[in-house]
Design a protein around this motif. Structure first.
Motif, PDB file in Angstrom:
ATOM      1  N   THR A 241       0.904  -1.375  -0.126  1.00  0.00           N
ATOM      2  CA  THR A 241      -0.013  -0.189   0.088  1.00  0.00           C
ATOM      3  C   THR A 241       0.723   1.336   0.029  1.00  0.00           C
ATOM      4  O   THR A 241       1.825   1.229   0.533  1.00  0.00           O
ATOM      5  N   ARG A 243      -0.334   3.970   1.044  1.00  0.00           N
ATOM      6  CA  ARG A 243      -1.090   4.868   2.481  1.00  0.00           C
ATOM      7  C   ARG A 243      -0.287   4.589   3.521  1.00  0.00           C
ATOM      8  O   ARG A 243       0.080   3.302   3.722  1.00  0.00           O
ATOM      9  N   LEU A 245       0.358   3.633   7.482  1.00  0.00           N
ATOM     10  CA  LEU A 245      -0.364   2.650   8.219  1.00  0.00           C
ATOM     11  C   LEU A 245      -0.594   3.227   9.767  1.00  0.00           C
ATOM     12  O   LEU A 245       0.424   3.921  10.208  1.00  0.00           O
ATOM     13  N   GLN A 328      -4.930   1.044   7.319  1.00  0.00           N
ATOM     14  CA  GLN A 328      -4.552   2.026   6.565  1.00  0.00           C
ATOM     15  C   GLN A 328      -4.965   3.260   7.404  1.00  0.00           C
ATOM     16  O   GLN A 328      -6.344   3.473   7.768  1.00  0.00           O
TER      17      GLN A 328
END
Length: 331
Positions: A241, A243, A245, A328
């Motif tokens: 990802t 994004r 965390l 996320q």
């Protein structure tokens, strides 16, 4: 004036093996960063869909990276024969210089097919010589791994040297019992306890330890060209990802994962982009044993992404991926 170094052949090769999480990458980090005065080409490979170890090992994207101490790091993306051939050609042309090679096998590998390469491939046999197979054994999990996985047994059986790691995390009598078991499995290989890869290079390099006659006694079909397959119930998957965390949520996920699936988690590791942290956060684990550490700071302009790879037996992949999605930070 010609300053090209004199090339000696064949180049000695060390195969570094050991089950998942035993400490092979820790040992390689030491070899690649210490100023030992030796020029070593390191070929690194890992079972899985992403090269997490490549980032744990060296912070670079190139396939072949020259280190300040003269070492070369090469991440295997294809056939070993091709990689060895490319290294040999570049050495001949003077593009790179190395005096020996270390090959790190995947933790799920039987070392036999790698070792075979140096006997059944004529071009490789002319340019390289198999010096030794060095096996790192995890003192915490070895008894279970040897019981459950044929590959772990093969790694010990083929070893010319055994490095016993994580002995400080295990009771003394368990370690002594493990050493007795390893000697019974392979009386040829000296056993040395190591802490975070701290071992003298002369203990593992240029030791002329590989004896084909001994190996043929263990595996009479060794010189036959056979392929290796992983156990069907072992698989890997990756969570990625861009994004950030949430620290609390990802830690809660990892705690639950270890609690519920620790016995089936052979290896898990990742580099995470945690909200509010300017450094990469590295998680690594084997079964129930998990460690957390800080890596290098995120560089200006670097894409901040998280990559977590899991290798295990019959893992609930979809459930784990959905749980990670929920870690996320909201966009």
């Amino acid at each position: 004036m010609n300053t090209r170094p004199k090339l000696n052949y064949p180049v000695p090769v060390t195969i570094l093996t050991g089950f998942l999480g035993a400490g092979k990458t820790t040992l390689l980090n030491r070899i690649l960063t210490e100023h030992h005065g030796r020029r070593i080409a390191v070929i690194e490979n890992e079972f899985g869909e992403t090269g997490i170890d490549n980032e744990l090992l060296v912070q670079a994207d190139e396939k072949i990276v020259t280190m300040n101490n003269g070492c070369i790091c090469c991440t295997v993306r294809g056939d070993l024969v091709r990689i060895l051939g490319e290294l040999s050609d570049r050495r001949e042309n003077g593009d790179i210089h190395f005096e020996r090679v270390i090959i790190e096998t995947t933790g799920l590998a039987d070392p036999a097919p790698v070792a075979q390469t140096f006997f059944i491939e004529q071009d490789i046999a002319e340019n390289y010589k198999l010096d030794a197979i060095v096996t790192v054994v995890d003192a915490v999990h070895a008894h279970q791994q040897l019981q459950e996985h044929h590959e772990a047994q093969e790694q010990v059986g083929f070893a010319d040297r055994i490095l016993l790691s994580k002995t400080d995390l295990q009771e003394a009598e368990v370690v002594a019992d493990l050493e007795t078991r390893l000697r019974a499995m392979n009386p040829r290989a000296p056993i040395k306890r190591v802490h975070f890869g701290e071992t003298e290079l002369f203990d593992i390099l240029d030791i002329d330890g590989f004896n084909l006659d001994d190996i043929l006694k263990i595996e009479p079909d060794f010189l036959q060209d056979v392929s290796h397959e992983h156990e069907d119930d072992i698989s890997s998957f990756v969570f990625r990802t861009d994004r950030e965390l949430d620290a609390a949520r990802i830690l809660a996920f990892l705690d639950i994962m270890v609690r519920d699936f620790g016995n089936d988690l052979l290896r898990y590791k990742g580099i995470l982009n945690i909200a509010g942290c300017d450094k990469k956060v590295i998680y690594q684990g084997v079964h129930m044993l998990m460690t957390e550490s800080f890596g290098n700071p995120w560089q200006d302009g670097e894409a901040k992404a998280s990559n977590l790879v899991f290798i295990g037996r019959n893992l609930p992949k979809q459930d784990m991926l959905e749980a990670l999605e929920s870690c996320q930070v909201a966009a």
